[in-house]
Design a protein around this motif. Structure first.
Motif: not given
Length: 430
Positions: A205-215, A230-232
């Motif tokens: 979940a933390t990794s998803y949040a980090s990618y959301m901030d800096a894809p 895929r959705d994230v």
């Protein structure tokens, strides 16, 4: 209850019983509301206006101004009197918020009648918890509120803590909320949820949040190749597409390939890339609009595709864009008119004339433009009228062509209030 407040309330309630209409000048009403806004409404003014249609608002205004010092004994009769009137709902909301500040949960429960406001819904859970009403229904309501994609007020903290302590808030529910947060690009909430998950779930979940901030072009190794990943990624790249369409366009192909995105997910990203490019009238707008899968198109993007083509003078592309619209959007008089104009400029006179006739049946701006192109009467119809635009237009033509089009008015006869309506809703089209 203070004597002044008690007297005002009795006057207003007594006025209801008398039920005699009261007239008041505009200046008198303004003065009364000004006094109520400042907590200076006197009993004589309240008595004189007690039967006025705005007396409920006057009472509510006076009480809301003094809400911080009001007592349940003052507010409860006013709420009962006002009921579900707009003034009553306004007063109730202010009173409930004040009770939250006081932590008066019994009074809150007595006044609460349901709400869409998140603070009040959280407070309701808190009030039921504090008054020993945390039963099965309470748990159901708490879980329903938990599934919100944004941050919730602090009044929800204690109820959610109790829900977790009772074993009714597990990681499955946390993942559901994280999915909702990702859809809203709420990376802060995603990180908060990750902390409460712990273990491998928390790390993912933390990794998803980090990618959301800096894809970027690289997907973390712990991401499973599933629908959530895929959705994230799609939500993150769509967010990037709003602020940097060029970079999002460069990154998307590699990510889509590695995760196996479908048209819906790719379309979510390509939609934002195209929208923010064409809205800035940047080069490459047409290509990016054409790259968006049909499944991702909505009315707004269809409109932008037409506008972009017209802006660069490509009538054929603009017409093709209109033809790709859904039936409801395309049949609107606005787009009927523009399609007619485009076909007329492309030499399709007969098709243009039919579209002008369709558009001219609408009592709206583009319907009037269409009528003007046909040199016929404008259409303005009141719902319920027996006479319709077509009959009026026929009479107008009989009076002779060549004069300036006039607004044709038809009036509804009989009981009922006439309201504006569309000509095409006549009996022949029902």
């Amino acid at each position: 209850m203070p004597l002044k407040s008690f007297a005002l309330l009795l006057i207003v309630l007594a006025g209801d019983a008398a039920a005699q209409p009261v007239t008041a000048t505009r200046s008198e009403l303004l003065a009364a509301f000004s006094a109520a806004d400042q907590g200076r409404l006197d009993a004589a003014t309240a008595a004189r206006l007690s039967n006025h249609p705005l007396s409920g608002w006057l009472l509510a205004t006076d009480l809301r101004d003094r809400i911080a010092k009001a007592t349940p004994g003052e507010v409860r009769p006013a709420l009962e009197r006002l009921g579900n009137q707009a003034a009553g709902r306004w007063l109730r909301e202010g009173w409930l918020r004040e009770l939250v500040k006081r932590g008066d949960w019994e009074s809150f429960r007595a006044a609460y009648q349901g709400s869409d406001d998140e603070l009040l819904r959280c407070a309701d859970l808190q009030a039921r918890l504090q008054t020993g009403r945390d039963d099965a229904q309470w748990a159901t309501d708490a879980r329903a509120l938990w599934l919100t994609g944004g941050s919730l007020p602090t009044e929800c903290d204690a109820p959610f803590a109790r829900l977790a302590a009772n074993g009714k808030l597990d990681n499955a529910l946390r993942w559901q909320r994280l999915d909702l947060a990702a859809a809203k690009s709420e990376s802060g909430l995603m990180r908060f949820l990750a902390k409460s998950m712990g273990g491998s779930d928390g790390a993912l979940a933390t990794s998803y949040a980090s990618y959301m901030d800096a894809p970027g072009e690289n997907i973390p190794a712990n991401w499973p190749k599933d629908e959530r990943s895929r959705d994230v990624a799609a939500f993150a790249l769509a967010r990037l597409g709003k602020r940097d369409p060029d970079r999002a366009e460069r990154i998307l192909p590699a990510i889509a390939s590695r995760l196996g995105m479908d048209d819906r997910q790719r379309g979510r990203v390509l939609y934002e890339i195209a929208l923010w490019t064409v809205a800035s009238y940047s080069p490459g707008s047409a290509a990016r609009l054409n790259a968006v899968p049909a499944v991702a198109y909505d009315e707004k993007l269809h409109e932008w595709r037409v506008r972009e083509a017209i802006n660069r003078g490509d009538d054929a592309a603009a017409l093709a864009a209109i033809e790709k619209m859904g039936a409801t959007q395309r049949s609107d008089s606005r787009w009927e008119y523009f399609e007619a104009r485009l076909r007329e400029r492309l030499g399709q006179s007969e098709a243009a004339r039919k579209l002008y006739q369709e558009a001219a049946n609408s009592p709206a701006f583009h319907g009037w433009l269409a009528a003007d192109r046909l040199k016929q009467a404008l259409c303005l119809v009141l719902a319920g009228a027996d006479l319709r635009c077509r009959a009026a237009q026929a009479r107008r033509r009989q009076r002779g062509a060549g004069t300036r089009p006039a607004v044709v008015r038809t009036r509804a006869v009989g009981a009922g209030r006439a309201r504006m309506g569309r000509c095409r809703e006549g009996p022949e089209r029902r």
